[in-house]
Write an enzyme that holds these catalytic residues in place. Structure first.
Site, PDB file in Angstrom:
ATOM      1  N   HIS A  41       0.801  -1.221   0.000  1.00  0.00           N
ATOM      2  CA  HIS A  41       0.000   0.000   0.000  1.00  0.00           C
ATOM      3  C   HIS A  41       0.839   1.279   0.000  1.00  0.00           C
ATOM      4  O   HIS A  41       0.292   2.375  -0.043  1.00  0.00           O
ATOM      5  CB  HIS A  41      -0.937   0.015   1.219  1.00  0.00           C
ATOM      6  N   HIS A  48      -2.891  -5.539  -6.146  1.00  0.00           N
ATOM      7  CA  HIS A  48      -3.145  -6.739  -5.353  1.00  0.00           C
ATOM      8  C   HIS A  48      -4.631  -7.054  -5.319  1.00  0.00           C
ATOM      9  O   HIS A  48      -5.475  -6.211  -5.615  1.00  0.00           O
ATOM     10  CB  HIS A  48      -2.586  -6.574  -3.922  1.00  0.00           C
ATOM     11  N   CYS A  83     -14.637  -4.688   3.680  1.00  0.00           N
ATOM     12  CA  CYS A  83     -13.665  -4.832   2.599  1.00  0.00           C
ATOM     13  C   CYS A  83     -12.367  -5.362   3.191  1.00  0.00           C
ATOM     14  O   CYS A  83     -12.140  -5.265   4.398  1.00  0.00           O
ATOM     15  CB  CYS A  83     -13.444  -3.524   1.855  1.00  0.00           C
ATOM     16  N   HIS A  85      -8.684  -8.108   2.136  1.00  0.00           N
ATOM     17  CA  HIS A  85      -7.801  -8.808   1.207  1.00  0.00           C
ATOM     18  C   HIS A  85      -7.800 -10.304   1.518  1.00  0.00           C
ATOM     19  O   HIS A  85      -7.640 -10.683   2.678  1.00  0.00           O
ATOM     20  CB  HIS A  85      -6.367  -8.289   1.359  1.00  0.00           C
ATOM     21  N   GLU A 103     -15.267  -8.768  11.354  1.00  0.00           N
ATOM     22  CA  GLU A 103     -15.486  -7.346  11.626  1.00  0.00           C
ATOM     23  C   GLU A 103     -16.842  -7.066  12.251  1.00  0.00           C
ATOM     24  O   GLU A 103     -16.959  -6.225  13.147  1.00  0.00           O
ATOM     25  CB  GLU A 103     -15.367  -6.535  10.329  1.00  0.00           C
ATOM     26  N   TYR A 119      -8.839  -0.375  -9.589  1.00  0.00           N
ATOM     27  CA  TYR A 119      -8.710   1.054  -9.339  1.00  0.00           C
ATOM     28  C   TYR A 119      -7.380   1.389  -8.685  1.00  0.00           C
ATOM     29  O   TYR A 119      -6.666   0.524  -8.186  1.00  0.00           O
ATOM     30  CB  TYR A 119      -9.870   1.577  -8.490  1.00  0.00           C
ATOM     31  N   GLU A 130      -4.278   2.642  -2.669  1.00  0.00           N
ATOM     32  CA  GLU A 130      -5.049   1.432  -2.954  1.00  0.00           C
ATOM     33  C   GLU A 130      -4.948   1.124  -4.443  1.00  0.00           C
ATOM     34  O   GLU A 130      -5.630   1.738  -5.264  1.00  0.00           O
ATOM     35  CB  GLU A 130      -6.516   1.616  -2.558  1.00  0.00           C
ATOM     36  N   GLU A 132      -5.854  -1.805  -6.462  1.00  0.00           N
ATOM     37  CA  GLU A 132      -6.549  -3.058  -6.182  1.00  0.00           C
ATOM     38  C   GLU A 132      -7.303  -3.614  -7.379  1.00  0.00           C
ATOM     39  O   GLU A 132      -7.892  -2.868  -8.167  1.00  0.00           O
ATOM     40  CB  GLU A 132      -7.513  -2.881  -5.001  1.00  0.00           C
ATOM     41  N   TRP A 175     -12.351   4.700  -2.110  1.00  0.00           N
ATOM     42  CA  TRP A 175     -12.785   3.666  -3.045  1.00  0.00           C
ATOM     43  C   TRP A 175     -14.282   3.420  -3.040  1.00  0.00           C
ATOM     44  O   TRP A 175     -14.808   2.686  -3.878  1.00  0.00           O
ATOM     45  CB  TRP A 175     -12.058   2.356  -2.746  1.00  0.00           C
TER      46      TRP A 175
END
Length: 197
Positions: A41, A48, A83, A85, A103, A119, A130, A132, A175
């Site tokens: 990042h 990624h 959101c 990874h 979360e 993006y 970001e 991604e 994002w």
């Protein structure tokens, strides 16, 4: 289920800290390697794999979360339901379901793929980027939320009109609109024409 904060290392069986790795991808989304999470990042960012989840209640309202103030990236801003990874080799669908539970303390009663978006969004506040290839998911939530306060500062269910008002007034993740726009066809299919999405 283990909690995996953004920059917290994993512990191996011998007690040593293991860095969290992300899956690096090419422009087509094919895996080409791995990188440590924070380094991926840092500007200019490494492309990624990521995922974004949009969960709705039975009234067709979108579940938003305000990211906890202690988050390393985009703290205290509003964003989509969840959101994150996937771990290297972990299916995006599996990661999306896992992270939603970590979360928000809830498992979606329905979760469906909604396409992908690519993006590049810098975060001026942190200097992080970001880059991604993001897998999108839409679904339903029907159980009471039990948010982890280290991850989630606040939650809200909003209609499409309420989201427009809130987005004009409050700070959202860089994002957010990109992933929402990418997921809109699937959101409309899920919520129906009267939902306004």
């Amino acid at each position: 289920m283990p909690i995996t904060p953004a920059t917290a290392p994993n512990s191996s069986s011998n007690g040593t800290a293991q860095p969290i790795l992300l899956e690096l991808v090419d422009e087509s989304g094919r895996t080409i390697g791995t990188a440590e999470k924070l380094s991926a990042h840092q500007a200019p960012g490494q492309l990624h794999r990521a995922f974004s989840v949009f969960l709705f209640d039975e009234q067709g309202r979108l579940l938003l979360q305000r990211r906890a103030p202690g988050k390393y990236h985009s703290p205290g801003v509003w964003s989509n339901t969840c959101c994150g990874h996937p771990y290297p080799g972990e299916a995006p669908f599996t990661a999306a379901a896992r992270r939603t539970h970590e979360e928000l303390g809830v498992s979606p009663s329905l979760l469906a793929e909604a396409g992908t978006v690519r993006y590049n969004h810098p975060d001026p506040a942190s200097g992080l980027v970001e880059q991604e290839f993001n897998h999108l998911f839409v679904g339903l939530v029907q159980a009471p939320l039990r948010p982890d306060p280290e991850e989630v500062g606040e939650t809200a269910f909003v209609t499409a009109a309420e989201l427009s008002e809130r987005h004009a007034r409050d700070t959202f993740s860089a994002w957010f609109m990109t992933v929402l726009d990418g997921a809109r066809p699937a959101v409309r299919e899920l919520t129906g024409p009267s939902g306004g999405w």
